[in-house]
Design a protein around this motif. Structure first.
Motif: not given
Ligand code: HBI
Ligand code: FE
Length: 294
Positions: A10-12, A181-186, A6-8, A103-115
């Motif tokens: 993975f990113f977590k 929701l992560a699956r929908l994004y994917w 699950d993507q979620a 600009a971001v350094p790379g992957l960011i936390p889910d909450l920040t990404f959605f914000q």
């Protein structure tokens, strides 16, 4: 390695290490929203050259394969010759759809990404892959984020969809439904296909920034191609380290936007009661849409 995860999750795993750990990118200079300055002058001539090579290979592939909205905006972005300056793209983008690039350094936390998405800001990673990673990278870099995602932000309907998705993400976090929701994004933003009168076309950024999956996703007979339906997508696992086993197909961006209008809460309630579907599932009654001719 070839597992379905699950993507979620993975990113977590990745983002929980964003105070150091294994995340690629420099997180030391970022603010509370994980935003950094794009230090454009720090890119080397070799990096600009690598960008040009990546860009040329992909740009050659997109005619007749990417959706028209992507092709039109990509050409207008003038990003072929060197790594792009995000502030200049933002100027044009803001005029078109009131979106901005941050600009971001790379992957960011889910909450920040959605914000960011909910506020019409698209996070673009600043670092570029190494030459040895020309064909494959694990985490998204500036080429994936910029080439793959930014063109469609110029499309008004897609742009509204992505904001809606961000708002849905914030809600999903509260409802313990990020997996869905992560699956929908994917299966939409990253790996979506569109059925047009001319045949199948790509709009997913994960495909459009990939050397091999552009052709594979459209013409290879192996994967399934299934009409996009939100709850079906949310139930389906996916591959993160191989080509997809299923692509979901939309008619147009309006369909995508309309699909995010309802409150997802009843979907989540049902989804929590059933088993996930494997990445290669084809349900009784579902049509496997024919690929384009090679
Ligand atoms: N961070 N930079 C960046 N890019 C993403 O696509 C991203 C992210 N953090 C979380 C995240 N995606 C996921 O939660 C979404 O795919 C749902
Ligand atoms: Fe992406």
């Amino acid at each position: 390695m070839n597992t379905t995860v699950d993507q979620a999750d993975f990113f977590k795993t990745l983002t929980e290490k964003s105070d150091g750990g294994t995340l690629r990118g420099d997180y030391s200079g970022c603010d509370a929203n994980y935003v950094v300055q794009q230090d454009w002058s720090a890119y080397t001539p070799e990096q600009h050259e690598l960008w040009r090579r990546l860009y040329q290979r992909q740009a050659k592939l997109v005619p007749g394969r990417a959706c028209e909205e992507f092709i039109k905006s990509l050409a207008a972005m003038n990003a072929a010759d060197e790594l792009p300056r995000f502030d200049r793209t933002t100027e044009a983008l803001y005029k078109a759809t009131k979106w901005e690039i941050v600009a971001v350094p790379g992957l960011i936390p889910d909450l920040t990404f959605f914000q960011h998405l909910a506020n019409r800001r698209f996070p673009v990673t600043v670092w570029l892959r190494n030459p040895e990673e020309f064909d494959y990278i694990v985490e998204p870099d500036v080429f994936h984020d910029f080439f793959g995602h930014v063109p469609l932000l110029f499309d008004p309907v897609f742009a509204d969809y992505l904001q809606k998705f961000g708002q849905g993400g914030l809600k999903a976090l509260d409802q313990d439904a990020l997996t869905y929701l992560a699956r929908l994004y994917w299966y939409t933003v990253e790996f979506g296909l569109m059925h047009t009168p001319q045949g199948l076309r790509i709009y997913g950024a994960g495909i459009l920034s990939s050397g091999g999956e552009v052709e594979y996703s459209l013409t290879n007979p192996a994967p399934r191609r299934v009409a996009m339906e939100v709850e079906r997508v949310m139930r389906t696992q996916y591959k993160i380290d191989s080509y997809q086993e299923t692509y979901f197909v939309i008619r147009d961006f309006q369909q995508l936007f309309d699909a995010t209008e309802p409150d997802f809460t009843p979907y989540y309630d049902r989804l929590k009661q059933v088993e996930a579907l494997p990445a290669n599932a084809l349900l009784p009654g579902e049509t496997n849409i024919a690929p384009n001719l090679a």
